[in-house]
Design a protein around this motif. Structure first.
Motif, mmCIF file in Angstrom:
data_model
loop_
_atom_site.group_PDB
_atom_site.id
_atom_site.type_symbol
_atom_site.label_atom_id
_atom_site.label_comp_id
_atom_site.label_asym_id
_atom_site.label_seq_id
_atom_site.Cartn_x
_atom_site.Cartn_y
_atom_site.Cartn_z
ATOM 1 N N ILE A 199 14.275 37.890 -51.920
ATOM 2 C CA ILE A 199 14.786 38.986 -51.100
ATOM 3 C C ILE A 199 14.520 38.781 -49.615
ATOM 4 O O ILE A 199 14.988 39.570 -48.784
ATOM 5 N N HIS A 200 13.778 37.739 -49.294
ATOM 6 C CA HIS A 200 13.360 37.503 -47.905
ATOM 7 C C HIS A 200 12.811 36.087 -47.847
ATOM 8 O O HIS A 200 12.465 35.509 -48.881
ATOM 9 N N LYS A 201 12.723 35.512 -46.662
ATOM 10 C CA LYS A 201 12.147 34.171 -46.556
ATOM 11 C C LYS A 201 10.713 34.143 -47.089
ATOM 12 O O LYS A 201 10.224 33.099 -47.518
ATOM 13 N N SER A 202 10.045 35.304 -47.097
ATOM 14 C CA SER A 202 8.640 35.356 -47.501
ATOM 15 C C SER A 202 8.406 35.921 -48.895
ATOM 16 O O SER A 202 7.277 35.870 -49.383
ATOM 17 N N TYR A 203 9.432 36.495 -49.544
ATOM 18 C CA TYR A 203 9.188 37.219 -50.786
ATOM 19 C C TYR A 203 10.124 36.819 -51.925
ATOM 20 O O TYR A 203 11.340 36.701 -51.747
ATOM 21 N N LEU A 204 9.522 36.646 -53.085
ATOM 22 C CA LEU A 204 10.227 36.488 -54.356
ATOM 23 C C LEU A 204 9.728 37.611 -55.250
ATOM 24 O O LEU A 204 8.526 37.696 -55.528
ATOM 25 N N VAL A 205 10.622 38.489 -55.696
ATOM 26 C CA VAL A 205 10.177 39.716 -56.351
ATOM 27 C C VAL A 205 10.657 39.780 -57.806
ATOM 28 O O VAL A 205 11.736 39.311 -58.149
ATOM 29 N N ASN A 206 9.794 40.344 -58.660
ATOM 30 C CA ASN A 206 10.142 40.635 -60.046
ATOM 31 C C ASN A 206 11.033 41.872 -60.047
ATOM 32 O O ASN A 206 10.579 42.985 -59.784
ATOM 33 N N GLY A 216 17.106 51.522 -44.796
ATOM 34 C CA GLY A 216 16.681 51.459 -43.399
ATOM 35 C C GLY A 216 16.344 50.068 -42.918
ATOM 36 O O GLY A 216 15.927 49.207 -43.677
ATOM 37 N N LYS A 217 16.486 49.878 -41.591
ATOM 38 C CA LYS A 217 16.267 48.574 -40.951
ATOM 39 C C LYS A 217 17.052 47.519 -41.726
ATOM 40 O O LYS A 217 18.222 47.660 -41.985
ATOM 41 N N GLY A 218 16.379 46.436 -42.051
ATOM 42 C CA GLY A 218 17.070 45.418 -42.834
ATOM 43 C C GLY A 218 17.155 45.808 -44.287
ATOM 44 O O GLY A 218 17.875 45.209 -45.063
ATOM 45 N N SER A 230 10.051 43.936 -47.440
ATOM 46 C CA SER A 230 11.295 43.861 -46.679
ATOM 47 C C SER A 230 12.352 43.053 -47.427
ATOM 48 O O SER A 230 12.038 42.084 -48.129
ATOM 49 N N VAL A 231 13.597 43.464 -47.243
ATOM 50 C CA VAL A 231 14.740 42.737 -47.783
ATOM 51 C C VAL A 231 15.591 42.253 -46.615
ATOM 52 O O VAL A 231 16.042 43.061 -45.806
ATOM 53 N N SER A 232 15.803 40.967 -46.503
ATOM 54 C CA SER A 232 16.679 40.442 -45.462
ATOM 55 C C SER A 232 18.110 40.875 -45.756
ATOM 56 O O SER A 232 18.544 40.892 -46.911
ATOM 57 N N ALA A 233 18.848 41.194 -44.687
ATOM 58 C CA ALA A 233 20.234 41.613 -44.866
ATOM 59 C C ALA A 233 21.041 40.544 -45.583
ATOM 60 O O ALA A 233 21.921 40.851 -46.400
ATOM 61 N N SER A 234 20.725 39.290 -45.303
ATOM 62 C CA SER A 234 21.464 38.185 -45.933
ATOM 63 C C SER A 234 21.133 38.021 -47.410
ATOM 64 O O SER A 234 21.794 37.251 -48.110
ATOM 65 N N LYS A 235 20.111 38.755 -47.896
ATOM 66 C CA LYS A 235 19.704 38.658 -49.304
ATOM 67 C C LYS A 235 20.039 39.927 -50.097
ATOM 68 O O LYS A 235 19.765 39.998 -51.296
#
Length: 244
Positions: A199-206, A216-218, A230-235
């Motif tokens: 979901i983000h360059k830093s996170y892999l979520v179950n 909100g935000k991204g 956080s979830v990147s908009a691109s993800k």
């Protein structure tokens, strides 16, 4: 949703005109509500129109695109950056933008960018007010975690999320975390057969532990243990595709 309310925030009049003409000719889903040439005008239009999408130049007088976005902390709109400067691409995609277009604008890329945002909005709207259920069900299986003296075996379903830490990965369980000398990319591939979403360059979520999604935000998700990530908009589409 088959229509996106949009704004153009760009300091060059010629660039605004070209983009507006392209949108009118090639992107029927766009309803252009206004144009602004600087941050102040842009913020006024955002407040007035509450857009779904903003086409945003990076470099503008008296600030840049990131300054504008920081002034709208609870935004629900998506952002497509349109710029002649490619040095901002990584920061934009990781933190703010659903898409990044280089000038001169490629029409096929513009259409692709608009379609991507439209899909995000359609998925978000379809899921609002629904009881979410992950399509792929519960993560069941085991994974070996390398350690200095051997390896540890974990139930995949016990992992809430994984977080990148340079060339290491922090694996978060219910009551502890494990630091592993493997990259997040390694775990993304190792868990590819299970319902885990990058979901983000830093996170892999179950995905099975996701209990709330925020626009909100991204964007962000809240897990069953209360952790918000956080979830990147691109993800976003990658994540939202897991739910029905």
């Amino acid at each position: 949703m088959n229509e996106l309310k949009a704004l153009i925030i760009e300091d060059e009049a010629t660039s605004r005109e070209i983009l507006a003409n392209y949108l009118d000719k090639y992107c029927s889903s766009i309803k252009l509500l206004g144009e602004a040439s600087n941050i102040t005008e842009g913020l006024e239009l955002i407040k007035k129109h509450k857009p779904d999408l903003i086409f945003l130049d990076v470099e503008m007088p008296f600030g840049n695109a990131f300054d504008l976005l920081d002034k709208v902390p609870n935004r629900t709109f998506e952002t497509i950056f349109v710029t002649a400067y490619n040095q901002y691409a990584m920061d934009a995609l990781n933190n703010h933008a659903a898409y990044y277009l280089m000038k001169p604008i490629n029409i096929d890329e513009l259409i692709k960018a608009v379609d991507y945002v439209l899909e995000i909005k359609q998925r978000e709207n379809a899921l609002e007010g629904q009881v979410l259920k992950a399509n792929s069900g519960k993560a069941e299986g085991k994974i070996t975690i390398p350690q200095q003296d051997g390896f540890q075996i974990l139930d995949v379903g016990d992992i809430y999320f994984c977080k990148a830490d340079d060339n290491y990965t922090e694996i978060y369980l219910e009551h502890k975390k494990i630091l592993v000398s493997k990259t997040l990319k390694y775990f993304e591939e190792a868990l590819s057969d299970y319902p885990f979403a990058r979901i983000h360059k830093s996170y892999l979520v179950n995905v099975g532990e996701v209990v709330r999604y925020r626009k909100g935000k991204g964007g962000s998700v809240v897990l069953s243990n209360g952790k918000e990530l956080s979830v990147s908009a691109s993800k976003k589409n990658t994540l939202l595709a897991y739910f029905q």
